[in-house]
Motif scaffolding. Sequence first.
Motif, PDB file in Angstrom:
ATOM      1  N   THR A  52      22.096 -16.267  10.756  1.00 54.46           N
ATOM      2  CA  THR A  52      21.392 -14.991  10.917  1.00 54.46           C
ATOM      3  C   THR A  52      21.535 -14.439  12.332  1.00 54.46           C
ATOM      4  O   THR A  52      20.939 -13.410  12.654  1.00 54.46           O
ATOM      5  N   ALA A  53      22.314 -15.122  13.175  1.00 56.84           N
ATOM      6  CA  ALA A  53      22.383 -14.757  14.595  1.00 56.84           C
ATOM      7  C   ALA A  53      22.917 -13.346  14.819  1.00 56.84           C
ATOM      8  O   ALA A  53      22.538 -12.684  15.783  1.00 56.84           O
ATOM      9  N   TRP A  54      23.805 -12.871  13.941  1.00 62.21           N
ATOM     10  CA  TRP A  54      24.435 -11.574  14.156  1.00 62.21           C
ATOM     11  C   TRP A  54      23.947 -10.510  13.170  1.00 62.21           C
ATOM     12  O   TRP A  54      24.582  -9.479  12.999  1.00 62.21           O
ATOM     13  N   GLU A  55      22.819 -10.755  12.548  1.00 58.34           N
ATOM     14  CA  GLU A  55      22.296  -9.742  11.633  1.00 58.34           C
ATOM     15  C   GLU A  55      21.846  -8.506  12.410  1.00 58.34           C
ATOM     16  O   GLU A  55      21.235  -8.607  13.476  1.00 58.34           O
ATOM     17  N   ALA A  56      22.137  -7.349  11.843  1.00 58.25           N
ATOM     18  CA  ALA A  56      21.776  -6.088  12.494  1.00 58.25           C
ATOM     19  C   ALA A  56      20.270  -5.878  12.451  1.00 58.25           C
ATOM     20  O   ALA A  56      19.572  -6.376  11.571  1.00 58.25           O
ATOM     21  N   ALA A  57      19.770  -5.145  13.430  1.00 51.96           N
ATOM     22  CA  ALA A  57      18.344  -4.826  13.478  1.00 51.96           C
ATOM     23  C   ALA A  57      18.184  -3.335  13.761  1.00 51.96           C
ATOM     24  O   ALA A  57      18.511  -2.856  14.849  1.00 51.96           O
ATOM     25  N   GLY A  58      17.693  -2.574  12.759  1.00 53.16           N
ATOM     26  CA  GLY A  58      17.471  -1.145  12.954  1.00 53.16           C
ATOM     27  C   GLY A  58      16.250  -0.887  13.819  1.00 53.16           C
ATOM     28  O   GLY A  58      15.342  -1.717  13.910  1.00 53.16           O
ATOM     29  N   GLU A  59      16.204   0.262  14.465  1.00 55.65           N
ATOM     30  CA  GLU A  59      15.088   0.601  15.347  1.00 55.65           C
ATOM     31  C   GLU A  59      13.907   1.184  14.592  1.00 55.65           C
ATOM     32  O   GLU A  59      12.770   1.139  15.071  1.00 55.65           O
ATOM     33  N   ASP A  60      14.159   1.754  13.415  1.00 57.52           N
ATOM     34  CA  ASP A  60      13.093   2.426  12.676  1.00 57.52           C
ATOM     35  C   ASP A  60      12.798   1.700  11.369  1.00 57.52           C
ATOM     36  O   ASP A  60      13.612   0.927  10.852  1.00 57.52           O
ATOM     37  N   PHE A  61      11.605   1.982  10.833  1.00 59.40           N
ATOM     38  CA  PHE A  61      11.248   1.466   9.518  1.00 59.40           C
ATOM     39  C   PHE A  61      12.131   2.114   8.462  1.00 59.40           C
ATOM     40  O   PHE A  61      12.461   3.304   8.563  1.00 59.40           O
ATOM     41  N   GLU A  62      12.493   1.337   7.450  1.00 56.86           N
ATOM     42  CA  GLU A  62      13.295   1.846   6.341  1.00 56.86           C
ATOM     43  C   GLU A  62      12.564   1.600   5.033  1.00 56.86           C
ATOM     44  O   GLU A  62      12.067   0.492   4.789  1.00 56.86           O
ATOM     45  N   PRO A  63      12.456   2.610   4.166  1.00 54.11           N
ATOM     46  CA  PRO A  63      11.844   2.392   2.857  1.00 54.11           C
ATOM     47  C   PRO A  63      12.758   1.529   1.998  1.00 54.11           C
ATOM     48  O   PRO A  63      13.978   1.706   1.994  1.00 54.11           O
ATOM     49  N   VAL A  64      12.144   0.591   1.261  1.00 58.14           N
ATOM     50  CA  VAL A  64      12.955  -0.315   0.444  1.00 58.14           C
ATOM     51  C   VAL A  64      12.575  -0.285  -1.039  1.00 58.14           C
ATOM     52  O   VAL A  64      13.448  -0.361  -1.903  1.00 58.14           O
ATOM     53  N   LEU A  65      11.268  -0.161  -1.322  1.00 59.48           N
ATOM     54  CA  LEU A  65      10.810  -0.147  -2.712  1.00 59.48           C
ATOM     55  C   LEU A  65       9.482   0.600  -2.799  1.00 59.48           C
ATOM     56  O   LEU A  65       8.689   0.568  -1.845  1.00 59.48           O
ATOM     57  N   PRO A  66       9.215   1.218  -3.948  1.00 57.64           N
ATOM     58  CA  PRO A  66       7.868   1.758  -4.168  1.00 57.64           C
ATOM     59  C   PRO A  66       6.870   0.609  -4.265  1.00 57.64           C
ATOM     60  O   PRO A  66       7.142  -0.409  -4.915  1.00 57.64           O
ATOM     61  N   ALA A  67       5.727   0.764  -3.621  1.00 58.07           N
ATOM     62  CA  ALA A  67       4.721  -0.297  -3.643  1.00 58.07           C
ATOM     63  C   ALA A  67       4.272  -0.612  -5.067  1.00 58.07           C
ATOM     64  O   ALA A  67       3.949  -1.756  -5.393  1.00 58.07           O
ATOM     65  N   SER A  68       4.273   0.389  -5.923  1.00 59.78           N
ATOM     66  CA  SER A  68       3.820   0.187  -7.305  1.00 59.78           C
ATOM     67  C   SER A  68       4.770  -0.694  -8.111  1.00 59.78           C
ATOM     68  O   SER A  68       4.395  -1.219  -9.163  1.00 59.78           O
ATOM     69  N   ASN A  69       5.999  -0.883  -7.627  1.00 55.57           N
ATOM     70  CA  ASN A  69       6.985  -1.690  -8.352  1.00 55.57           C
ATOM     71  C   ASN A  69       6.983  -3.161  -7.947  1.00 55.57           C
ATOM     72  O   ASN A  69       7.722  -3.965  -8.517  1.00 55.57           O
TER      73      ASN A  69
END
Length: 302
Positions: free
Chosen positions: A191-208
């Motif tokens: 995992t040493a070279w995994e990218a890290a975005g600066e902002d939050f990203e939506p991934v799934l609706p909470a209801s799902n």
Amino acid sequence: MSDTTHEPVPSTTNVWQSFADRFGDSLQALARALTGGTQKPPRFLKSLLSGTFGGHPLHPAITDIPIGAWTLTAILDIIWLAAPASNSWAARGALVGAIVGLIAALGALFTGLADWSDTYGAERTVGFYHGLLNTAAFLLYLVSLILRLLSPLNESIAAAVLGFIGFVAILVAGYLGGDMVFVKGTNVNHTAWEAAGEDFEPVLPASNIEEGHLYRVTVAGVPVVLLRRGEQYYAISATCPHAGGPLDEGTLDGDVVECPWHGSRFCVRDGRVLTGPATVPAPRYAVRVRNGQVELRRLGGH
């Protein structure tokens, strides 16, 4: 003109590969049993030999001791052979170096077995010969030690020669060990070279998202495993740092996920390693719910 069919000649690589494969499965099963890999969690011995509690693979740290001790033994033997009459002190020093190297090599042996028991394919083959050469060096230095102890003033030309041969064996073994790490990536943090975005990203609706289920999502192009507990959400990298196994396909027990490949266990709440062979934690992700969407962002560091 008649047609002639020629059978392909096996390459040297294939010969070495098949030799290692014939013994690999049986030896790995034995290695797992000896190093605690077949025990049920928390597999304390496996974690200890892997270096889990120290946060760093233990085998490469221990191997420095026998290599250093036996290097000193070789130097002292050369000094003694250059002038045996006046350098008897060097022969006694070489004896001490041989003893220290043998004791430390036992630790290197068991930690190496623990690491090798989780390898496969080409890295397993290279590791097989790495271990074979180190075992040969251990036996050579053991016989060398016995000859030194049986000789007057611990001086023995035969013992020194055996030590030189053993030293060559550990040099070649060290080269193969480097090949496993730097070429084949054995025990490198996946995992040493995994990218890290600066902002939050939506991934799934909470209801799902159902409680108690592992969900594989993607953040900044990186696979992440997401878990809901009540109104709380937790997320860590979906890639096992040890060998890259998919944690989202692992077994969930409470807040602990077990890697399906080699059994490393991580706390989903904070990414901590609970059981080896993994030695570094899984990267954590901050989670928030906004406008009905679960959003993730990787936290700094691990």
